[in-house]
Design a protein around this motif. Sequence first.
Motif, PDB file in Angstrom:
ATOM      1  N   LEU A  42       0.797  -1.228   0.000  1.00 21.95           N
ATOM      2  CA  LEU A  42       0.000   0.000   0.000  1.00 21.95           C
ATOM      3  C   LEU A  42       0.828   1.277   0.000  1.00 21.95           C
ATOM      4  N   PHE A  43       2.027   1.221   0.554  1.00 24.88           N
ATOM      5  CA  PHE A  43       2.769   2.442   0.824  1.00 24.88           C
ATOM      6  C   PHE A  43       3.920   2.639  -0.168  1.00 24.88           C
ATOM      7  N   HIS A  44       3.997   3.839  -0.703  1.00 25.52           N
ATOM      8  CA  HIS A  44       5.065   4.151  -1.654  1.00 25.52           C
ATOM      9  C   HIS A  44       5.948   5.233  -1.065  1.00 25.52           C
ATOM     10  N   ALA A  45       7.196   4.875  -0.795  1.00 30.50           N
ATOM     11  CA  ALA A  45       8.125   5.838  -0.202  1.00 30.50           C
ATOM     12  C   ALA A  45       9.075   6.332  -1.285  1.00 30.50           C
ATOM     13  N   PRO A  64      -3.666  -0.521  -4.425  1.00 30.60           N
ATOM     14  CA  PRO A  64      -2.685  -1.378  -5.099  1.00 30.60           C
ATOM     15  C   PRO A  64      -3.048  -1.732  -6.544  1.00 30.60           C
ATOM     16  N   GLN A  65      -4.335  -1.793  -6.852  1.00 28.39           N
ATOM     17  CA  GLN A  65      -4.697  -2.124  -8.236  1.00 28.39           C
ATOM     18  C   GLN A  65      -4.751  -0.881  -9.117  1.00 28.39           C
ATOM     19  N   THR A  66      -5.502   0.118  -8.671  1.00 30.94           N
ATOM     20  CA  THR A  66      -5.739   1.287  -9.534  1.00 30.94           C
ATOM     21  C   THR A  66      -4.634   2.335  -9.407  1.00 30.94           C
ATOM     22  N   GLN A  67      -3.819   2.205  -8.382  1.00 33.80           N
ATOM     23  CA  GLN A  67      -2.773   3.198  -8.080  1.00 33.80           C
ATOM     24  C   GLN A  67      -3.346   4.556  -7.693  1.00 33.80           C
ATOM     25  N   ALA A 100      -9.920   9.231   5.256  1.00 25.98           N
ATOM     26  CA  ALA A 100      -8.626   8.645   4.897  1.00 25.98           C
ATOM     27  C   ALA A 100      -8.362   7.376   5.700  1.00 25.98           C
ATOM     28  N   VAL A 101      -8.519   7.452   7.025  1.00 25.24           N
ATOM     29  CA  VAL A 101      -8.194   6.284   7.843  1.00 25.24           C
ATOM     30  C   VAL A 101      -9.112   5.103   7.519  1.00 25.24           C
ATOM     31  N   GLN A 102     -10.355   5.385   7.239  1.00 30.56           N
ATOM     32  CA  GLN A 102     -11.260   4.271   6.938  1.00 30.56           C
ATOM     33  C   GLN A 102     -10.900   3.614   5.605  1.00 30.56           C
ATOM     34  N   GLN A 103     -10.483   4.444   4.651  1.00 28.63           N
ATOM     35  CA  GLN A 103     -10.072   3.866   3.366  1.00 28.63           C
ATOM     36  C   GLN A 103      -8.818   3.016   3.538  1.00 28.63           C
ATOM     37  N   VAL A 104      -7.883   3.522   4.324  1.00 26.58           N
ATOM     38  CA  VAL A 104      -6.641   2.776   4.538  1.00 26.58           C
ATOM     39  C   VAL A 104      -6.948   1.467   5.268  1.00 26.58           C
ATOM     40  N   LEU A 105      -7.811   1.536   6.268  1.00 25.45           N
ATOM     41  CA  LEU A 105      -8.191   0.323   7.001  1.00 25.45           C
ATOM     42  C   LEU A 105      -8.814  -0.694   6.043  1.00 25.45           C
ATOM     43  N   GLN A 106      -9.680  -0.199   5.180  1.00 25.63           N
ATOM     44  CA  GLN A 106     -10.338  -1.064   4.206  1.00 25.63           C
ATOM     45  C   GLN A 106      -9.303  -1.747   3.307  1.00 25.63           C
ATOM     46  N   LEU A 107      -8.304  -0.977   2.862  1.00 33.68           N
ATOM     47  CA  LEU A 107      -7.255  -1.545   2.012  1.00 33.68           C
ATOM     48  C   LEU A 107      -6.466  -2.623   2.763  1.00 33.68           C
TER      49      LEU A 107
END
Length: 464
Positions: A42-45, A64-67, A100-107
């Motif tokens: 999920l994370f791009h540094a 991860p799929q749609t970027q 944001a946090v809910q979307q990240v949790l979902q991912l």
Amino acid sequence: MSQTLTTGTTIAAIATAIVPQQGSVGIVRVSGTQAIAIARALFHAPGSQPWETHRILYGYIRHPQTQQLVDEALLLIMKAPRSYTREDVVEFHCHGGIIAVQQVLQLCVEQGARLAQPGEFTLRAFLNGRLDLTQAESIADLVGAKSPQAAQTALAGLQGKLAQPIRQLRVTCLDILAEIEARIDFEEDLPPLDEEVVKAQLEQVLAEVTRILATADRGELLRTGLKVAIVGRPNVGKSSLLNAWSRSDRAIVTDLPGTTRDVVESHLVVGGIPIQVLDTAGIRETADMVEKIGVERSRHAASHADLVLLTIDAQAGWTPDDEEIYLQVQHRPVILVINKMDLVAEDRLKLLQSKIQNPKSKILTAAARNQGIDALEKAILAAVQSGDILAANLDLAINQRQAEALTRAQISLQQVQATIADRLPLDFWTIDLRGAIQALGEITGEEVTESVLDRIFSRFCIGK
Ligand code: GDP
């Protein structure tokens, strides 16, 4: 809860409070073997930031799929065992708010994590040996602390100040048990059991158990606060007193939702002690029912209160109705608040005070003028410290669960003493001694059942 006892899965939760438009940072916490793989997905540094433990990376969270960009965030990596759960843990520090946090949790869930149950991170910390049960409970207490003192006591518990003496007691009991069992198994090969030594050891253990049990009241006080009821006839100034008190500088008014019934009116902190003022003043009586309701309500409030503030009108003096109300509440510690002192000359006030024999503790106020609140708080703290309300004054304070287990240990130990006194065979001694060992072990978690864990961890919030 039973599924949580297997620590194989990776769990995820929002670790910060979820309040729309409040809080500038929201944290999604992930723990388990998949945690780092999920972060990688999920994370791009950008640049050449190293993915090392106990470092913070800056970057972007993308689908991860749609970027598609989900948030700009920081990532904290804590590899096992140097983490809260002793598992691999990652934390996404997102922008606050809820989206944001809910979307990240979902991912995270889409990547294989499971939503964490309340207290599950702390449960894992316990199961993986990082915390004992008293420490885990202290964490819940720290999060829920309503006063600096309560937080201090929780911190002491977190540092093992409660677990240490309990563990020591259990070890002593185990030693005694070993001595007795050796006599049962190898009677001929060993010198006889020194009964006096065993008796003395048991006496010591019991004394310590009793000492720790005495902190239960303090624990309750720190956790839920001192319940204070303001009672008195209509129009003596009960509401004014509460208003003046809530507005005073020393009282920090906390806007916590009422935990008990409908009687809770205000939360204050006085001298480090959280105080719940039980409302008896809020409802207005109809004229004809005044006395009856006043008396009835005073009795009701006093039955829920640790301390009663019986308020009277200085101008009216000590009336038969005041006496009647006092009779209803006198089984509790009572402070007499002589209000409206501004309306009465000083010598008459002195006379009134000396005329009233009971309650002993008396203060003068002029609630409408914000006068006398200092004296009120001093009198409350004096009542607390005098031992009327609170016996122990120690760094540690046990909760209800711990008190229950400790009481069982106490009963078992007394049972052992009785068995010895009755000169019953050694086998009988061991039964109750084992009971005491079991009960002590439940406190720290050395002996624990799933239902005990359930009871403890259901108190937690999600993400802790
Ligand atoms: P409650 O029915 O006991 O809650 O009494 P209230 O707080 O509503 O007060 C009744 C009346 O007494 C109101 O008019 C208040 O302004 C007045 N009052 C309350 N405290 C004082 C005080 O200390 N001095 C004076 N002079 N009046 C007061």
